[in-house]
Write an enzyme that holds these catalytic residues in place. Sequence first.
Site, PDB file in Angstrom:
ATOM      1  N   LYS A 116      -6.625   2.135  -2.838  1.00  0.00           N
ATOM      2  CA  LYS A 116      -6.342   1.390  -1.596  1.00  0.00           C
ATOM      3  C   LYS A 116      -6.345   2.336  -0.382  1.00  0.00           C
ATOM      4  CE  LYS A 116      -4.898  -1.532   1.402  1.00  0.00           C
ATOM      5  NZ  LYS A 116      -5.838  -2.462   2.023  1.00  0.00           N
ATOM      6  N   LYS A 154      -0.478   5.084   8.304  1.00  0.00           N
ATOM      7  CA  LYS A 154       0.210   5.469   7.054  1.00  0.00           C
ATOM      8  C   LYS A 154      -0.783   5.549   5.891  1.00  0.00           C
ATOM      9  CE  LYS A 154       1.301   2.051   4.901  1.00  0.00           C
ATOM     10  NZ  LYS A 154       1.138   1.015   3.900  1.00  0.00           N
ATOM     11  N   SER A 193       0.874  -1.182   0.000  1.00  0.00           N
ATOM     12  CA  SER A 193       0.000   0.000   0.000  1.00  0.00           C
ATOM     13  C   SER A 193       0.906   1.226   0.000  1.00  0.00           C
ATOM     14  CB  SER A 193      -0.908  -0.008   1.229  1.00  0.00           C
ATOM     15  OG  SER A 193      -1.655  -1.187   1.286  1.00  0.00           O
TER      16      SER A 193
HETATM   17  P1  NAD Z   1       4.608  -6.605   7.675  1.00  0.00           P
HETATM   18  O1  NAD Z   1       5.220  -5.531   8.490  1.00  0.00           O
HETATM   19  O2  NAD Z   1       4.076  -7.820   8.341  1.00  0.00           O
HETATM   20  O3  NAD Z   1       5.681  -7.113   6.569  1.00  0.00           O
HETATM   21  C1  NAD Z   1       6.555  -6.258   5.899  1.00  0.00           C
HETATM   22  C2  NAD Z   1       7.821  -7.064   5.593  1.00  0.00           C
HETATM   23  O4  NAD Z   1       8.731  -6.238   4.868  1.00  0.00           O
HETATM   24  C3  NAD Z   1       8.553  -7.532   6.851  1.00  0.00           C
HETATM   25  O5  NAD Z   1       8.793  -8.925   6.780  1.00  0.00           O
HETATM   26  C4  NAD Z   1       9.830  -6.716   6.838  1.00  0.00           C
HETATM   27  O6  NAD Z   1      10.952  -7.409   7.415  1.00  0.00           O
HETATM   28  C5  NAD Z   1      10.040  -6.478   5.357  1.00  0.00           C
HETATM   29  N1  NAD Z   1      10.875  -5.313   5.073  1.00  0.00           N
HETATM   30  C6  NAD Z   1      10.784  -4.073   5.611  1.00  0.00           C
HETATM   31  N2  NAD Z   1      11.748  -3.276   5.097  1.00  0.00           N
HETATM   32  C7  NAD Z   1      12.441  -4.020   4.203  1.00  0.00           C
HETATM   33  C8  NAD Z   1      13.554  -3.766   3.356  1.00  0.00           C
HETATM   34  N3  NAD Z   1      14.145  -2.559   3.314  1.00  0.00           N
HETATM   35  N4  NAD Z   1      14.013  -4.769   2.576  1.00  0.00           N
HETATM   36  C9  NAD Z   1      13.440  -6.003   2.602  1.00  0.00           C
HETATM   37  N5  NAD Z   1      12.388  -6.317   3.410  1.00  0.00           N
HETATM   38  C10 NAD Z   1      11.889  -5.331   4.194  1.00  0.00           C
HETATM   39  O7  NAD Z   1       3.509  -5.897   6.775  1.00  0.00           O
HETATM   40  P2  NAD Z   1       2.233  -6.576   6.075  1.00  0.00           P
HETATM   41  O8  NAD Z   1       1.118  -6.549   7.042  1.00  0.00           O
HETATM   42  O9  NAD Z   1       2.641  -7.833   5.404  1.00  0.00           O
HETATM   43  O10 NAD Z   1       1.926  -5.446   4.984  1.00  0.00           O
HETATM   44  C11 NAD Z   1       2.672  -5.300   3.772  1.00  0.00           C
HETATM   45  C12 NAD Z   1       1.984  -4.237   2.929  1.00  0.00           C
HETATM   46  O11 NAD Z   1       0.637  -4.656   2.652  1.00  0.00           O
HETATM   47  C13 NAD Z   1       1.860  -2.871   3.621  1.00  0.00           C
HETATM   48  O12 NAD Z   1       1.968  -1.863   2.659  1.00  0.00           O
HETATM   49  C14 NAD Z   1       0.447  -2.904   4.221  1.00  0.00           C
HETATM   50  O13 NAD Z   1      -0.067  -1.602   4.412  1.00  0.00           O
HETATM   51  C15 NAD Z   1      -0.282  -3.702   3.165  1.00  0.00           C
HETATM   52  N6  NAD Z   1      -1.477  -4.470   3.606  1.00  0.00           N
HETATM   53  C16 NAD Z   1      -1.484  -5.166   4.789  1.00  0.00           C
HETATM   54  C17 NAD Z   1      -2.629  -5.880   5.135  1.00  0.00           C
HETATM   55  C18 NAD Z   1      -2.712  -6.692   6.425  1.00  0.00           C
HETATM   56  O14 NAD Z   1      -3.841  -7.096   6.796  1.00  0.00           O
HETATM   57  N7  NAD Z   1      -1.623  -6.959   7.123  1.00  0.00           N
HETATM   58  C19 NAD Z   1      -3.749  -5.899   4.292  1.00  0.00           C
HETATM   59  C20 NAD Z   1      -3.681  -5.206   3.092  1.00  0.00           C
HETATM   60  C21 NAD Z   1      -2.546  -4.485   2.748  1.00  0.00           C
END
Ligand code: NAD
Length: 304
Positions: free
Chosen positions: A181, A250, A106
């Site tokens: 989104k 965010k 997102s």
């Molecule tokens: P999360 O924090 O669980 O996972 C993010 C991952 O990215 C982590 O494993 C982290 O170690 C990795 N990461 C961070 N910085 C990094 C870098 N520089 N290099 C490599 N890896 C890196 O987040 P999430 O819940 O999986 O969400 C991911 C995206 O999806 C976000 O943009 C969030 O807003 C969106 N989203 C989340 C949900 C939900 O229900 N969790 C639903 C829809 C959309």
Amino acid sequence: MTGKPRIGFVGLGNMGAPMAENLLKAGFALAVADADPGRLAGLGGRAVLPASLAELGRLSDVVIAMLPDGKIVRKVLCGAPGDHGGGNDGVLAGLAAGALVLDMSSSAPVGTRALGAELAARGVALVDAPVSGGVRRAVDGTLAIMVGGAAADIERCRPILAALGRDIFPTGPLGSGHAMKALNNYVSAAGLAAAAEAVLVGRRFGLDPATMVDILNASTGRNNSTENKFKQFILPKRYTAGFGLGLMAKDLRTALETAEATETPTPLAAACIALWNDAEAKLGGAADHTEIARYLETLIEEGS
Ligand code: NAD
């Protein structure tokens, strides 16, 4: 590109890990990376673990980013700027012209458009395809996916998106998926906060919270949170829905930025964002987003 594209997947968090599993199940070859090495263990031998992001780029026809935000997506692709300007330690250092980047994070739409122009100059296409449905639907492979980009680029991504989601909506040009989104999550966050406030008021008036949720769900106050979050995570004080409060805050800031970019007054969004920003400051971004209910409860206790 012939046959199934080779996929590089960066970001194996709450959403990325089950999405990568579904791509493996659908028969795609994956190279994966995450800043937290602990996140890679689960794929145990079924995906390639490249030594660097550039190496991941070299092994990929399509690179999927499922990272916290667009700034991190840019860093992972372009590398961190070094002393002499642009860095060379990102995915792009290894990615061939003709490859495609699918940003399923997102991210903020204005940044996505700028990134798209930079990638295009290197012969790399960008498609934004953020998702909705949470961890449960990421696991089931039934996410809603909103997809922005050139029509031909979106078509190239279809087999990949079909392995991850059920409802796939082309939304228009690059960035339009990310704008959609952020606006969706504004509506979702406002609905969650409104229901949480209503339950707190009702409880003080003598109503039973579980009965209130049943009545909301049979009435016009029903929303995704009343159906899928109150009885599951909020009333039992579990707060383990798997979506960070910081990520939701965010998304709300992105929605407000989008409103500002289009010169649209949004007083309700402004109030909602102030609430979520304060909750993030008090509880920390790592708290689950359902803890907004706990934050509101604390406000009431402080005020009484
Ligand atoms: P999360 O924090 O669980 O996972 C993010 C991952 O990215 C982590 O494993 C982290 O170690 C990795 N990461 C961070 N910085 C990094 C870098 N520089 N290099 C490599 N890896 C890196 O987040 P999430 O819940 O999986 O969400 C991911 C995206 O999806 C976000 O943009 C969030 O807003 C969106 N989203 C989340 C949900 C939900 O229900 N969790 C639903 C829809 C959309």
